[in-house]
Design an enzyme around this catalytic site. Structure first.
Site, PDB file in Angstrom:
ATOM      1  CG  HIS A 327      -2.134   0.854   1.087  1.00  0.00           C
ATOM      2  ND1 HIS A 327      -2.096   2.242   1.159  1.00  0.00           N
ATOM      3  CD2 HIS A 327      -3.432   0.537   0.852  1.00  0.00           C
ATOM      4  CE1 HIS A 327      -3.318   2.717   1.001  1.00  0.00           C
ATOM      5  NE2 HIS A 327      -4.146   1.705   0.803  1.00  0.00           N
ATOM      6  CG  ASP A 329       3.976   6.951   2.381  1.00  0.00           C
ATOM      7  OD1 ASP A 329       3.162   7.483   1.589  1.00  0.00           O
ATOM      8  OD2 ASP A 329       5.152   7.342   2.496  1.00  0.00           O
ATOM      9  CG  ASP A 442     -40.862  26.451   3.301  1.00  0.00           C
ATOM     10  OD1 ASP A 442     -40.596  26.542   2.085  1.00  0.00           O
ATOM     11  OD2 ASP A 442     -41.118  25.367   3.868  1.00  0.00           O
TER      12      ASP A 442
END
Length: 670
Positions: A327, A329, A442
């Protein structure tokens, strides 16, 4: 950097194997010889210039090297006195071409793993290969160190010694000191001793450290017994499993380089993350799993490709038992660190090892990643991602956003829990929250032009799919154009509610007068919207207000059936009760007759229900409709009150996010 290979000896201890063949050309595994293996490894590690001393059957060695067709240049230096001198004299013969550069020096009968060579080349100091774990040999080299630096090398050293091999990486400054002493020895007639005898006299003027090879193979072949042991180890190396997990859509030079290095360690098995696993912690995959798998199957360094169904490596590691997991780092910190910890824990159970290479970072790679992110934001691609996510995961979540910065929060927020990484699948652009952010009620007062501008702000800095709160949808004639516009700009879903008149928030229920649309008229609106859209990716979802208006589950089910028949791509069922019983009752009854049509819920009041429970009951979309607005405004109001109360900003700092973190949240090219 050059390499000096010492191949002048006769190899008499190998018996009949070297009667008519140089020792360095002895086969160790398959068609690979000691020499071909060394030269391949040097070439793979970036060495291009080889200085090789020869003696016994020199012409055969030369012809063999050229037959390998490796990208190397050779200078062959004969030691005509090979039968009566040791290799110190071979080095002396090659002195003209040495001393002006860093050097790899090794004997022609040495077999080692490539990662040792890789590491020694990268090591910042001069070094000699040796193992603190190995037993001290009786007849081979051992070394004594004073502090960190080499003091003596010889076969007769046992006290406080370390087993070493005639394998050096020497900086030019150190090598020139040793080479001058080798020349003094040979010019004084000392030609039948080890070169290390010269080194021991001037070691205090050199700075050679130990490179600990640990349990990696690094061994000379002196006789046929050594050959049998080393050949078996080389076979094990060639056949051991090296595992790498990949989520990438685009394979760039950094990936190829890490695969190339991994292939030197054994058979590389690539675990391609499923689409679901990629989407769980990273951007949505541009290329589906089957095609990403095919990409890796056609790379020469890859032995086999398997699916990694989850972000966790556990399932594949327990099945494959790889000797190494490779993998970058870059996962030592951040959201992936728990995954790394889990990998190490699993490897420790059977003696596997994690090997981390420096994460490939370059302007080119950053540009590729930037272009891929840009692709995700393209309307045609973004629009289709919501439906794909629902197909992959069964149940997805969305959180409310009302600006570019809340969009970035939805885009980048991730948490790790029990080895899994979680993030939001989509964004909900709410009429309530958009209006609130603008300081307006609203009641559909904020017109569509203004709301589209909010969407544009969000889309400019994010890639996740958008679900749009379409309120009632307005007049049928207006809704047609809304559908066309939303679909064109890349919105994935519009949800419209079956109410009429001046819009009032549903959570008021029957406390204020609210009128539900007729089934026939709302079906006509759905049908008109369906005719207006151009793609199958864009979804029109019907929001049923029957439970809000206390008309019961039966009315809601009757309307749902009609709306689906009219072409609705999904049904949103809403309730303002704190318990989810009527929502569950509706979902259960609906699923008895319709197992396909997506169901959407907004658990604002029945907020104790988990996504897993919704999923198990057949819900497909869970929308957290106003939490960012409801949490953000009280925090801002509190900070303002603290400043007013204390007549300074110090007390407010404790509840403020550092400005650096905000800046880091915003993309530099936004």
């Amino acid at each position: 950097m050059k390499a000096l290979l010492l191949n002048s000896g006769m190899g008499s201890r190998m018996g009949d194997l070297t009667a008519f063949c140089p020792k360095c050309m002895t086969a160790v595994y398959g068609n690979e010889t000691i020499l071909s293996r060394q030269l391949r490894q040097l070439s793979e590690c970036g060495i291009t210039e080889i200085i090789m001393t020869t003696g016994f059957l020199a012409d055969q060695v030369k012809a063999y090297c050229h037959s390998l067709k490796l990208p190397l240049t050779y200078r062959f230096v004969p030691n005509t006195r090979y039968a009566e001198t040791n290799y110190i004299y071979s080095v002396y013969c090659a002195r003209t071409w040495l001393g002006d550069d860093d050097i790899i020096l090794l004997h022609g009968d040495l077999v080692f793993e490539t990662q040792i060579l890789d590491a020694m080349i990268a090591y910042p100091h001069s070094c000699i290969a040796g193992s603190k774990e190995a037993e001290l040999p009786q007849k081979d080299f051992k070394a004594v160190f004073q502090g960190d630096y080499l003091a003596k090398v010889g076969v007769d050293l046992f006290d406080n010694a370390v087993a070493v091999q005639p394998f050096y990486k020497l900086k030019q400054k150190d090598w020139s000191v040793w080479l001058k002493q080798i020349c003094r020895f040979c010019e004084a007639g000392n030609v039948n001793c080890y070169a290390e005898d010269a080194l021991n006299e001037i070691s205090e003027n050199m700075h050679i450290k130990l490179y600990d090879t640990g349990r990696y193979l690094c061994s000379e072949i002196d006789n046929q017994e050594d050959l049998a042991v080393v050949s078996e180890k080389v076979r094990e190396i060639a056949e051991r499993v090296v595992y790498m997990g990949f989520s990438t859509d685009v394979i760039h030079s950094g990936h190829i380089e890490i695969l190339k290095r991994a292939a030197r360690m054994g058979r590389v098995i690539v675990g391609v993350l499923s689409d679901n696993a990629v989407a769980s912690y990273k951007r949505f995959p541009l290329i589906p799993f089957a095609e990403r798998k095919l990409l890796f199957e056609n790379i020469r360094y890859v032995y086999q490709v398997v699916e990694q169904r989850e972000l966790s490596y556990r399932e594949n590691l327990q099945k494959l038992k790889p000797a190494f997991v490779i993998h970058g780092d870059d996962w030592r910190t951040g959201i992936q660190k728990p995954l790394r910890d889990e990998v190490i824990e699993i490897l420790d159970t059977y003696g596997g090892k994690l090997v981390e290479f420096p994460y490939a970072e370059s302007a080119t790679i950053r540009d590729i990643e930037k272009r891929m992110t840009s692709e995700l934001a393209i309307p045609d691609f973004r629009r289709g991602r919501l439906k794909k996510a629902m197909q992959m995961k069964g149940c997805i979540n969305a959180i409310e956003v009302h600006s570019g910065i809340t969009g970035l929060i939805a885009e980048k927020t991730m948490v790790e829990h029990n080895g899994e990484v979680h993030q939001f699948d989509a964004m909900w652009v709410s009429s309530l929250c958009d209006s609130t952010a603008k300081g307006k009620p609203d009641i559909e007062l904020v017109d569509m032009t203004s709301r589209l501008r909010t969407i544009d702000d969000i889309m400019e800095v994010t890639t996740k799919p958008i679900i749009f709160d379409g309120d009632t949808g307005g007049l049928i004639e207006h809704f047609v154009y809304t559908v066309k516009t939303l679909e064109r700009i890349g919105v994935s879903m519009v949800i419209i509610e079956d109410k009429t008149g001046l819009k009032k928030n549903s959570l008021f229920g029957t406390e204020i007068e609210q009128t539900q649309d007729t089934t026939e008229h709302f079906c006509a609106k759905i049908e008109a919207g369906k005719k207006a859209k151009k793609t199958n990716d864009f979804m029109i979802v019907a929001r049923i207000e029957s439970l809000i208006l206390e008309k019961g589950v039966e009315d809601a089910l009757e309307r749902a059936g009609a709306y689906v028949k009219a072409g609705a791509d999904g049904i949103m069922i809403h309730s303002r009760k704190k318990e989810p019983d009527e929502i569950f009752a509706f979902v259960e009854r609906f699923r008895e007759g319709d197992a396909i049509t997506p169901l959407v819920v907004v658990p604002t009041t029945f907020h104790a229900v988990t996504e897993d429970e919704f999923r198990s009951r057949g819900v497909n979309v869970v929308i957290y409709a106003n939490q960012l607005t409801r949490s953000g405004f009280p925090a801002m109001q509190h900070a303002a009150e603290l400043i007013l109360r204390n007549h300074r900003a110090k007390e407010a700092d404790a509840c403020c996010m550092p400005i650096r973190e905000i800046i880091n949240l915003i993309p530099a090219d936004a």
